[in-house]
Design a protein around this motif. Structure first.
Motif, PDB file in Angstrom:
ATOM      1  N   ARG A  33      54.214  40.310   6.799  1.00 27.25           N
ATOM      2  CA  ARG A  33      54.799  40.002   8.103  1.00 27.25           C
ATOM      3  C   ARG A  33      54.330  41.001   9.160  1.00 27.25           C
ATOM      4  O   ARG A  33      53.991  42.159   8.834  1.00 27.25           O
ATOM      5  N   GLU A  76      61.165  36.761  16.528  1.00 25.70           N
ATOM      6  CA  GLU A  76      60.438  35.584  15.998  1.00 25.70           C
ATOM      7  C   GLU A  76      58.996  35.944  15.705  1.00 25.70           C
ATOM      8  O   GLU A  76      58.453  35.573  14.653  1.00 25.70           O
ATOM      9  N   MET A  77      58.352  36.663  16.627  1.00 28.27           N
ATOM     10  CA  MET A  77      56.956  37.033  16.420  1.00 28.27           C
ATOM     11  C   MET A  77      56.816  37.996  15.257  1.00 28.27           C
ATOM     12  O   MET A  77      55.866  37.928  14.483  1.00 28.27           O
ATOM     13  N   GLU A  81      58.416  38.078  12.601  1.00 24.61           N
ATOM     14  CA  GLU A  81      58.591  37.401  11.322  1.00 24.61           C
ATOM     15  C   GLU A  81      57.382  36.563  10.917  1.00 24.61           C
ATOM     16  O   GLU A  81      57.351  36.031   9.817  1.00 24.61           O
ATOM     17  N   CYS A  82      56.403  36.441  11.794  1.00 27.75           N
ATOM     18  CA  CYS A  82      55.217  35.637  11.436  1.00 27.75           C
ATOM     19  C   CYS A  82      54.360  36.424  10.467  1.00 27.75           C
ATOM     20  O   CYS A  82      54.394  37.648  10.425  1.00 27.75           O
ATOM     21  N   LYS A  83      53.569  35.695   9.638  1.00 24.88           N
ATOM     22  CA  LYS A  83      52.745  36.367   8.646  1.00 24.88           C
ATOM     23  C   LYS A  83      51.321  36.522   9.174  1.00 24.88           C
ATOM     24  O   LYS A  83      50.824  35.727   9.978  1.00 24.88           O
ATOM     25  N   VAL A 113      53.558  33.825  21.951  1.00 22.11           N
ATOM     26  CA  VAL A 113      53.166  32.631  21.182  1.00 22.11           C
ATOM     27  C   VAL A 113      52.714  31.559  22.178  1.00 22.11           C
ATOM     28  O   VAL A 113      53.490  31.160  23.057  1.00 22.11           O
ATOM     29  N   ARG A 169      51.521  27.484  18.561  1.00 18.43           N
ATOM     30  CA  ARG A 169      50.550  27.466  17.467  1.00 18.43           C
ATOM     31  C   ARG A 169      49.716  28.737  17.378  1.00 18.43           C
ATOM     32  O   ARG A 169      49.131  29.014  16.337  1.00 18.43           O
ATOM     33  N   LEU A 175      49.228  32.997  18.057  1.00 19.11           N
ATOM     34  CA  LEU A 175      49.827  34.311  18.319  1.00 19.11           C
ATOM     35  C   LEU A 175      48.794  35.166  19.065  1.00 19.11           C
ATOM     36  O   LEU A 175      47.679  35.363  18.583  1.00 19.11           O
ATOM     37  N   PHE A 220      49.722  31.191  14.637  1.00 21.03           N
ATOM     38  CA  PHE A 220      51.108  31.621  14.481  1.00 21.03           C
ATOM     39  C   PHE A 220      51.682  30.929  13.243  1.00 21.03           C
ATOM     40  O   PHE A 220      51.785  29.710  13.168  1.00 21.03           O
ATOM     41  N   GLN A 221      52.053  31.725  12.220  1.00 15.03           N
ATOM     42  CA  GLN A 221      52.548  31.179  10.969  1.00 15.03           C
ATOM     43  C   GLN A 221      53.852  31.887  10.614  1.00 15.03           C
ATOM     44  O   GLN A 221      53.908  33.111  10.530  1.00 15.03           O
ATOM     45  N   ALA A 222      54.890  31.104  10.333  1.00 15.74           N
ATOM     46  CA  ALA A 222      56.175  31.681   9.933  1.00 15.74           C
ATOM     47  C   ALA A 222      56.069  32.251   8.532  1.00 15.74           C
ATOM     48  O   ALA A 222      55.331  31.746   7.689  1.00 15.74           O
TER      49      ALA A 222
END
Length: 603
Positions: free
Chosen positions: A437, A469-470, A472-474, A507, A511, A513, A595-597
């Motif tokens: 993350r 939120e950002m 937490e993205c991987k 973001v 889609r 980052l 951008f991937q959760a």
């Protein structure tokens, strides 16, 4: 057959298609022309034969009417009936005079009709009178025994025509052939008193015109006249000298009646005497010219087929040869030989197919080289990892022992530095994950900067402007730290000038980052920015490293290039790294990635 055709070779299928498209219509057209020509010629010949037979029927009716009228007028005008019926009641002188009168009458009849060979009067009471243009002597007894004489007596007609028979009752030419016109002589009471028998040459019965002779030679038409008992009265072949009378009358049933399928037969009847006029056309003779046309048509079809084959072979070659070349090239591709086809340039479908094949070969070469180089890089990275592999537990335990010893010795600052360093190693060495993350990346950067502040007495300030939120993205690890390290190494102006580093993110369209790492350090000029970005763009071609020089430090160039390469390998064209000038005068690094959760929880 369909499966055999579809599974056949392309050249054979093209040849069959050419032959089918060219020869089959030609054959069908030839058959139609042949049939139409045959029917037309048959109709024409039948019309001609019908017209000629109708003319002969008319001639025969005229002949019968003429002899009927002539014999009737001669007998009535000269009172022959009375003279013959009173022969026994008169004297010898009157009988002689009567005979002389009959002779004069018959001589007059023969004068009116010179074609008459002999004429006889045969009475019912046995009297007999004969007249001959050639001086023949007639044997009345033999004449009376002829079967055709009885047929004339039994006929319902006053005038009859017999079939051709021999002149056996004549002493001059007993083997000669004649036909006889018989006329019944009736008395005042209507009873038959006798017969007038007139012999004629059968060959002169019908006069053959030049038109008939021409048609006969062209279609082999035959005209035959028979009496009521099917006896031959006239035959055009006999009249023209083709056959003899013995051949004409030798068969009980004519050939054209035995084999009706082989002949076209037209039959018409006369009004009187019960005569039948036959017009006979042999089908073989009628279709002789049509058969010629058939042979010519077959020859033309064969020649056209050969011509189609001769033309279609080179034409099909223009299609099949490039296809075979393409097939051979694809087989070589299966064995690992990637070769283009360079000497075929056309604008047709095959040319476009070959062009697509060439493009595919070139693209595959590029992809193979790209994958090959990527594998080399991955192998090098694995080798490097193996060479520098450290046991994490041993490292953590060793650092913790050093920290505890520093605390017991009263070196609190050293203990704090060891604590920060241990946290950094824990992030780097734990889990061997390819992604983590952004929150973990930020924590690593914070530990790194705290460690640097312990060494430089709090000269570096880090401002993290990232939402939860950002964070937490991987993402792939070790992205931010090399950039911040580059800022410290090349942007820090020295003591008295603290360095502020800002990490901002957003973001884009849900889609992408977008991360921006900026500082207020020394900064770089526009020329350096252009050179650095040009070198980073070269990484996208995945070529071997060519030695980039970024801000005059090889380590920095390797760090930034390593980040750019890893972003490109992980995210493809959707990831990038660029250098820009900051508004505050320092340097700025812009990073873009998908951008991937996060799909896992940190434990």
């Amino acid at each position: 057959m369909k499966n055999s055709f579809m599974n056949g070779k392309l050249a054979g299928r093209l040849m069959m298609g050419y032959l089918f498209a060219c020869v089959v219509p030609l054959i069908l057209t030839s058959i139609i022309i042949y049939r139409v020509a045959a029917e037309s010629m048959e109709e024409t010949s039948m019309e001609f034969a019908s017209a000629f037979s109708s003319q002969i029927v008319t001639l025969m009716d005229d002949l019968i009417d003429t002899y009927d009228r002539l014999t009737k007028s001669v007998l009535v005008d000269n009172d022959v009936i009375t003279s013959l019926s009173e022969q026994e009641s008169v004297g010898a002188i009157d009988r002689m005079n009567s005979q002389l009168g009959v002779r004069k009458i018959m001589m007059r009849l023969m004068t009116l009709k010179p074609e008459i060979k002999t004429a006889c009067i045969l009475t019912e009471d046995g009297q007999f009178y004969q007249f001959s243009s050639e001086g023949d002597n007639i044997d009345s007894a033999v004449l009376a025994e002829q079967p055709w004489v009885a047929e004339i007596r039994e006929s319902s007609e006053n005038i009859s025509l017999t079939a051709v028979h021999t002149h056996a009752y004549s002493d001059r030419n007993p083997e000669g052939l004649v036909f006889t016109i018989g006329r019944k002589i009736r008395n005042r009471n209507g009873a038959v008193a006798g017969l007038i028998l007139i012999d004629l040459d059968p060959t002169g019965l019908v006069s053959l015109s030049d038109a008939f002779l021409l048609a006969r030679n062209q279609y082999n038409i035959k005209i035959s006249i028979t009496d009521a008992n099917s006896g031959v009265l006239y035959d055009s072949d006999v009249a023209s000298g083709r056959i003899s009378w013995s051949e004409a009358v030798g068969e009980d049933i004519p050939l054209y009646q035995k084999n009706e399928k082989d002949y076209i037969v037209l039959c018409e009847q006369t009004r009187r005497a019960g005569l039948s006029v036959y017009a006979v056309i042999p089908r073989s003779s009628l279709l002789f010219k049509i058969n010629k046309m058939e042979y010519v048509t077959i020859i033309c079809v064969i020649l056209c087929t050969l011509a189609v084959i001769g033309i279609s072979i080179p034409l099909s070659g223009t299609v099949t040869k490039p296809v075979y070349r393409l097939q051979a090239a694809m087989r070589r591709m299966e064995s690992g030989e990637y070769e283009t086809i360079e000497d075929y340039r056309t604008g047709d479908e095959i040319g476009n197919l070959i062009a697509s094949y060439n493009h595919m070969v070139l693209r595959m070469k590029e992809l193979i080289e790209t994958v090959y180089l990527s594998e080399i890089r991955h192998k090098n990275a694995k080798l490097l990892a193996l060479q520098t592999q450290i046991n994490p537990h041993m490292l953590y335990n060793t650092l913790e022992a050093i920290r505890m010893k520093a605390l017991r010795s009263g070196a609190g600052e050293v203990a704090e530095m060891i604590k920060r360093l241990a946290k950094m190693f824990r992030v780097v060495l734990s889990g061997q994950r390819t992604e983590h993350r952004l929150k973990e990346e930020v924590e690593y950067v914070q530990n790194y900067l705290e460690l640097q502040n312990l060494r430089s007495r709090n000269m570096f300030f880090l401002d993290i402007q990232l939402s939860e939120e950002m964070q937490e993205c991987k993402m792939i690890p070790m992205i931010l730290q090399p950039v911040i390290e580059n800022s410290i190494e090349h942007g820090f102006r020295g003591h008295g000038y603290p360095l502020h580093i800002i990490v901002k993110g957003e973001v884009v369209n849900g889609r992408e980052l977008f991360l921006r790492i900026s500082d207020d350090g020394k900064g770089i000029n526009a020329e350096q920015v252009e050179g650095i970005n040009h070198s980073l763009e070269a990484v996208e071609t995945v070529q071997p490293a060519v030695g980039l020089v970024l801000i005059q430090e090889e380590e920095v160039s390797i760090g930034l290039k390593n980040i750019a390469e890893r972003i490109r390998l992980q995210y493809g064209s959707t990831g990038s790294l660029r250098v820009a000038r900051c508004e505050c005068g320092g340097a700025c690094i812009e990073i873009r990635m998908p951008f991937q959760a996060a799909l896992y929880d940190e434990k």
